[in-house]
Write a protein that holds these residues in place. Structure first.
Motif, PDB file in Angstrom:
ATOM      1  N   GLY A  57      35.635  35.689  43.413  1.00 10.02           N
ATOM      2  CA  GLY A  57      36.748  35.203  44.197  1.00 10.02           C
ATOM      3  C   GLY A  57      37.883  36.193  44.347  1.00 10.02           C
ATOM      4  N   TYR A  58      37.630  37.474  44.064  1.00 13.27           N
ATOM      5  CA  TYR A  58      38.637  38.517  44.217  1.00 13.27           C
ATOM      6  C   TYR A  58      38.152  39.534  45.235  1.00 13.27           C
ATOM      7  CZ  TYR A  58      40.844  36.768  39.980  1.00 13.27           C
ATOM      8  OH  TYR A  58      41.475  35.978  39.059  1.00 13.27           O
TER       9      TYR A  58
ATOM     10  N   THR B  87      43.219  40.596  46.000  1.00 10.63           N
ATOM     11  CA  THR B  87      43.529  39.293  46.581  1.00 10.63           C
ATOM     12  C   THR B  87      42.623  38.243  45.973  1.00 10.63           C
ATOM     13  OG1 THR B  87      44.115  40.384  48.656  1.00 10.63           O
ATOM     14  CG2 THR B  87      43.722  38.020  48.753  1.00 10.63           C
ATOM     15  N   SER B  88      43.231  37.148  45.523  1.00 10.03           N
ATOM     16  CA  SER B  88      42.472  36.001  45.040  1.00 10.03           C
ATOM     17  C   SER B  88      42.786  34.824  45.955  1.00 10.03           C
ATOM     18  CB  SER B  88      42.851  35.669  43.585  1.00 10.03           C
ATOM     19  OG  SER B  88      44.128  35.079  43.526  1.00 10.03           O
TER      20      SER B  88
ATOM     21  N   LYS C  93      50.527  32.934  49.879  1.00  6.90           N
ATOM     22  CA  LYS C  93      50.029  33.307  48.560  1.00  6.90           C
ATOM     23  C   LYS C  93      51.161  33.974  47.799  1.00  6.90           C
ATOM     24  CE  LYS C  93      45.254  34.008  49.907  1.00  6.90           C
ATOM     25  NZ  LYS C  93      44.049  34.770  49.695  1.00  6.90           N
TER      26      LYS C  93
END
Length: 76
Positions: A3-4, A22-23, A59
């Motif tokens: 998920g990164y 980015t996650s 985010k």
């Protein structure tokens, strides 16, 4: 798969971001310094406004300064 999403050496009009991770919920702006302080790395992120393109993406944006000593790198 974790998920990164990782990007390195991102060119901007004011310099080059060392890395962006980015996650699902967070964007990490990373700057690495060799034989310099982590505070100096964060100061560069702020001075060159590397974070600006990532604002408004719903985010959290975190600035991360990482300091390495030349001796540590040679031993890797």
């Amino acid at each position: 798969m974790l998920g990164y999403y990782i990007e390195a050496e991102i060119s901007t009009s004011k310099g080059r971001i060392d890395a962006v991770v980015t996650s699902l919920t967070t964007i990490f702006i990373l700057e690495f310094k060799v034989d310099d302080s982590a505070e100096s790395a964060i100061a560069q992120i702020r001075e060159k406004q590397y974070f600006k393109p990532y604002l408004g993406k719903e985010k959290e944006v975190l600035l991360v300064g990482i300091s390495l000593k030349n001796k540590e790198i040679a031993e890797l």
